[in-house]
Design a protein around this motif. Structure first.
Motif, PDB file in Angstrom:
ATOM      1  N   GLY A 209       0.861  -1.167   0.000  1.00 21.66           N
ATOM      2  CA  GLY A 209       0.000   0.000   0.000  1.00 21.66           C
ATOM      3  C   GLY A 209       0.904   1.224   0.000  1.00 21.66           C
ATOM      4  N   PRO A 210       0.382   2.386  -0.434  1.00 22.20           N
ATOM      5  CA  PRO A 210       1.215   3.587  -0.411  1.00 22.20           C
ATOM      6  C   PRO A 210       1.665   3.929   1.007  1.00 22.20           C
ATOM      7  CG  PRO A 210      -0.821   3.960  -1.635  1.00 22.20           C
ATOM      8  CD  PRO A 210      -0.964   2.630  -0.958  1.00 22.20           C
ATOM      9  N   LYS A 211       2.889   4.408   1.106  1.00 23.71           N
ATOM     10  CA  LYS A 211       3.494   4.899   2.355  1.00 23.71           C
ATOM     11  C   LYS A 211       3.797   3.806   3.382  1.00 23.71           C
ATOM     12  CE  LYS A 211       4.242   8.197   1.365  1.00 23.71           C
ATOM     13  NZ  LYS A 211       5.119   8.366   0.154  1.00 23.71           N
ATOM     14  N   THR A 212       4.056   2.630   2.904  1.00 22.04           N
ATOM     15  CA  THR A 212       4.324   1.520   3.810  1.00 22.04           C
ATOM     16  C   THR A 212       5.772   1.028   3.750  1.00 22.04           C
ATOM     17  OG1 THR A 212       3.699  -0.096   2.145  1.00 22.04           O
ATOM     18  CG2 THR A 212       1.940   0.706   3.571  1.00 22.04           C
TER      19      THR A 212
ATOM     20  N   THR B 230       7.569   1.223   0.471  1.00 15.77           N
ATOM     21  CA  THR B 230       7.790   0.800  -0.918  1.00 15.77           C
ATOM     22  C   THR B 230       9.165   1.231  -1.434  1.00 15.77           C
ATOM     23  OG1 THR B 230       5.453   1.345  -1.159  1.00 15.77           O
ATOM     24  CG2 THR B 230       6.648   0.760  -3.166  1.00 15.77           C
ATOM     25  N   THR B 231       9.520   2.484  -1.176  1.00 14.71           N
ATOM     26  CA  THR B 231      10.790   3.018  -1.676  1.00 14.71           C
ATOM     27  C   THR B 231      11.952   2.214  -1.092  1.00 14.71           C
ATOM     28  OG1 THR B 231       9.698   5.180  -1.513  1.00 14.71           O
ATOM     29  CG2 THR B 231      12.065   5.191  -1.956  1.00 14.71           C
ATOM     30  N   TRP B 232      11.839   1.887   0.164  1.00 18.97           N
ATOM     31  CA  TRP B 232      12.874   1.119   0.860  1.00 18.97           C
ATOM     32  C   TRP B 232      12.975  -0.294   0.283  1.00 18.97           C
ATOM     33  CZ3 TRP B 232      12.430  -0.205   6.803  1.00 18.97           C
ATOM     34  CH2 TRP B 232      13.685  -0.578   7.287  1.00 18.97           C
TER      35      TRP B 232
ATOM     36  N   ARG C   2       2.897  -2.054   7.164  1.00 18.28           N
ATOM     37  CA  ARG C   2       3.409  -1.183   8.217  1.00 18.28           C
ATOM     38  C   ARG C   2       2.290  -0.853   9.204  1.00 18.28           C
ATOM     39  NH1 ARG C   2       5.806   4.947   6.981  1.00 18.28           N
ATOM     40  NH2 ARG C   2       6.738   5.231   9.043  1.00 18.28           N
TER      41      ARG C   2
ATOM     42  N   TYR D  98       7.473  -3.476   7.990  1.00 22.28           N
ATOM     43  CA  TYR D  98       8.375  -2.316   8.010  1.00 22.28           C
ATOM     44  C   TYR D  98       9.123  -2.233   9.339  1.00 22.28           C
ATOM     45  CZ  TYR D  98       9.507   2.751   7.762  1.00 22.28           C
ATOM     46  OH  TYR D  98      10.136   3.972   7.762  1.00 22.28           O
TER      47      TYR D  98
ATOM     48  N   CYS E 246      20.866   1.421   1.659  1.00 19.43           N
ATOM     49  CA  CYS E 246      19.414   1.584   1.498  1.00 19.43           C
ATOM     50  C   CYS E 246      18.752   2.211   2.718  1.00 19.43           C
ATOM     51  CB  CYS E 246      18.772   0.224   1.211  1.00 19.43           C
ATOM     52  SG  CYS E 246      19.390  -0.519  -0.297  1.00 19.43           S
ATOM     53  N   SER E 247      19.539   2.561   3.710  1.00 18.41           N
ATOM     54  CA  SER E 247      18.939   3.127   4.926  1.00 18.41           C
ATOM     55  C   SER E 247      18.320   4.491   4.633  1.00 18.41           C
ATOM     56  CB  SER E 247      20.004   3.275   6.017  1.00 18.41           C
ATOM     57  OG  SER E 247      20.905   4.299   5.649  1.00 18.41           O
TER      58      SER E 247
ATOM     59  N   LEU F 144      19.789   7.241   1.959  1.00 20.60           N
ATOM     60  CA  LEU F 144      18.983   7.607   0.786  1.00 20.60           C
ATOM     61  C   LEU F 144      18.430   9.026   0.887  1.00 20.60           C
ATOM     62  CD1 LEU F 144      16.893   4.440  -0.215  1.00 20.60           C
ATOM     63  CD2 LEU F 144      19.116   5.175  -1.052  1.00 20.60           C
TER      64      LEU F 144
ATOM     65  N   PHE G 143       9.227  11.385  -0.929  1.00 22.75           N
ATOM     66  CA  PHE G 143       9.302   9.973  -0.539  1.00 22.75           C
ATOM     67  C   PHE G 143      10.111   9.760   0.734  1.00 22.75           C
ATOM     68  CE2 PHE G 143       8.257   9.970  -5.008  1.00 22.75           C
ATOM     69  CZ  PHE G 143       7.192   9.088  -5.016  1.00 22.75           C
ATOM     70  N   PHE G 144      10.681  10.860   1.230  1.00 25.18           N
ATOM     71  CA  PHE G 144      11.506  10.749   2.444  1.00 25.18           C
ATOM     72  C   PHE G 144      11.049  11.799   3.444  1.00 25.18           C
ATOM     73  CE2 PHE G 144      13.887   9.649  -1.353  1.00 25.18           C
ATOM     74  CZ  PHE G 144      14.324   8.369  -1.064  1.00 25.18           C
TER      75      PHE G 144
ATOM     76  N   LYS H 157      10.209  11.224   7.692  1.00 24.11           N
ATOM     77  CA  LYS H 157      10.847  11.002   8.990  1.00 24.11           C
ATOM     78  C   LYS H 157      11.285   9.546   9.195  1.00 24.11           C
ATOM     79  CE  LYS H 157       8.856  13.628  12.645  1.00 24.11           C
ATOM     80  NZ  LYS H 157       7.678  13.714  13.543  1.00 24.11           N
ATOM     81  N   ALA H 158      10.498   8.650   8.623  1.00 23.23           N
ATOM     82  CA  ALA H 158      10.765   7.204   8.777  1.00 23.23           C
ATOM     83  C   ALA H 158      10.858   6.792  10.241  1.00 23.23           C
ATOM     84  CB  ALA H 158      12.034   6.808   8.015  1.00 23.23           C
TER      85      ALA H 158
HETATM   86  P1  A3P Z   1       7.192   8.652   6.867  1.00 21.33           P
HETATM   87  O1  A3P Z   1       6.239   9.513   6.130  1.00 21.33           O
HETATM   88  O2  A3P Z   1       6.614   8.053   8.108  1.00 21.33           O
HETATM   89  O3  A3P Z   1       8.489   9.322   7.136  1.00 21.33           O
HETATM   90  P2  A3P Z   1       6.609   4.671   0.524  1.00 21.33           P
HETATM   91  O4  A3P Z   1       8.007   4.432   0.131  1.00 21.33           O
HETATM   92  O5  A3P Z   1       5.750   3.441   0.510  1.00 21.33           O
HETATM   93  O6  A3P Z   1       6.008   5.825  -0.203  1.00 21.33           O
HETATM   94  O7  A3P Z   1       6.643   5.078   2.087  1.00 21.33           O
HETATM   95  C1  A3P Z   1       7.195   6.294   2.492  1.00 21.33           C
HETATM   96  C2  A3P Z   1       7.560   6.172   3.949  1.00 21.33           C
HETATM   97  O8  A3P Z   1       8.758   5.383   4.079  1.00 21.33           O
HETATM   98  C3  A3P Z   1       7.878   7.522   4.543  1.00 21.33           C
HETATM   99  O9  A3P Z   1       7.551   7.394   5.930  1.00 21.33           O
HETATM  100  C4  A3P Z   1       9.376   7.606   4.310  1.00 21.33           C
HETATM  101  O10 A3P Z   1      10.023   8.546   5.131  1.00 21.33           O
HETATM  102  C5  A3P Z   1       9.799   6.183   4.633  1.00 21.33           C
HETATM  103  N1  A3P Z   1      11.063   5.793   3.986  1.00 21.33           N
HETATM  104  C6  A3P Z   1      11.548   6.186   2.791  1.00 21.33           C
HETATM  105  N2  A3P Z   1      12.733   5.613   2.563  1.00 21.33           N
HETATM  106  C7  A3P Z   1      13.010   4.847   3.635  1.00 21.33           C
HETATM  107  C8  A3P Z   1      14.119   4.008   3.977  1.00 21.33           C
HETATM  108  N3  A3P Z   1      15.158   3.888   3.184  1.00 21.33           N
HETATM  109  N4  A3P Z   1      14.071   3.363   5.156  1.00 21.33           N
HETATM  110  C9  A3P Z   1      13.003   3.487   5.984  1.00 21.33           C
HETATM  111  N5  A3P Z   1      11.934   4.265   5.716  1.00 21.33           N
HETATM  112  C10 A3P Z   1      11.938   4.929   4.546  1.00 21.33           C
END
Ligand code: A3P
Length: 269
Positions: free
Chosen positions: A16-19, A21-23, A98, A164, A203-204, A208, A232-233, A235-236
């Motif tokens: 799902g979005p924001k879970t 995915t980018t990581w 997540r 996550y 990839c942390s 990134l 996409f970044f 607070k994580a």
């Molecule tokens: P927050 O908004 O809580 O900071 P997606 O990649 O699915 O769009 O999710 C984005 C969420 O993953 C954001 O969370 C983002 O900060 C976090 N994120 C992006 N890159 C990350 C990484 N390398 N490791 C851990 N979390 C990451």
């Protein structure tokens, strides 16, 4: 149309979005390309992970024209909307999920920033109400998780479920598990040589999010939407939801999620 884009040997990264995915994209890309690049030469240093691994539903032309050797595709599609060919094939599926409350907070900021709205113009309460009503980009989030979860119960050998928070707390175990699942386990020699650790560091979030490419430029999310890389970044952080939820909101969403998960065997904390 999507049916012709995928091959049985593909590995589908679903979320799902924001879970995370980018990581997950970054980790999977780094794992599979580690023979070709190391942490100092990886394309991830200069390319957004989303430009390394396309989304099935958004990048049809790109996938058609430029199908790389890398068997990785990603999707936010719910399981019930996946092309039948994927469901019928033996392709592997990695699903990242997540803490629902953190997803909501992350999604809230993402959408608010895309719409260029201030917190005053788009208060969190509105996003909370929409979320509880299941108004979301790709199905109510609990349904998104449950559809994949149920499929994974029927075909366990095809699925890897990654949380996550587990990835954050014990990256080494879960990245190893991911590498094994996608067919490129780390050898003892590689581990001794620090290859696993280098991939985790590369990839942390810290690495990134501080790259030049993550701070500037835009990503063509689909034909109409261009998104700034920085979105996409954020607070994580695990548990950022506590800064947004009232006690009543927490109670409401916990009850909702407990009801949805009841009897499924899946526990979402
Ligand atoms: P927050 O908004 O809580 O900071 P997606 O990649 O699915 O769009 O999710 C984005 C969420 O993953 C954001 O969370 C983002 O900060 C976090 N994120 C992006 N890159 C990350 C990484 N390398 N490791 C851990 N979390 C990451």
């Amino acid at each position: 149309m999507w049916d012709t884009l995928t091959q049985p040997s593909d590995i589908l990264l679903c979320s799902g979005p924001k879970t995370g995915t980018t990581w997950l994209k970054a980790l999977s890309f780094a794992i599979l390309t580690r023979g070709k690049f190391d942490a100092s030469t990886s394309p991830l240093l200069t390319t957004l992970p989303h430009d390394c691994i396309p989304f099935l539903e958004n990048h049809v032309e790109k996938i058609k024209e430029n199908r790389s050797d890398l068997p990785l595709l990603a999707t936010h599609l719910p399981y019930s909307c996946l092309p039948k060919s994927i469901i019928a094939s033996n392709c592997k599926i990695v699903y990242i999920y997540r803490n629902i409350k953190d997803v909501l907070v992350s999604y809230y900021h993402f959408v608010r920033e895309i719409a260029k709205l201030s917190v005053e113009d788009a208060p969190f309460e509105g996003a909370f109400d929409d979320f509880c009503q299941g108004i979301s980009y790709s199905r109510p989030y609990w349904d998104h998780i449950l559809e994949y979860w149920k499929a994974s119960q029927e075909m366990p050998e095809r699925f890897l479920f990654l949380k996550y928070e587990d990835l954050k707390n014990d990256a080494s175990s879960y990245v190893k598990r991911l590498a094994e699942f996608i067919g490129r386990p780390f050898s003892v020699e590689e581990e001794k040589a620090g290859v696993l650790e280098n991939i985790i560091n590369l990839c942390s979030f810290n690495t990134l999010s501080n790259l030049e490419v993550s701070k500037s430029g835009s990503y063509q999310a689909d034909e109409n939407a261009s998104l700034e890389h920085r979105l996409f970044f954020r607070k994580a952080e695990d548990g950022d939801w506590e800064n947004y939820f009232t006690d009543a909101m927490k109670e409401k969403i916990d009850k909702l999620v407990d009801e949805k998960m009841s009897g499924t065997g899946l526990v979402l904390k």
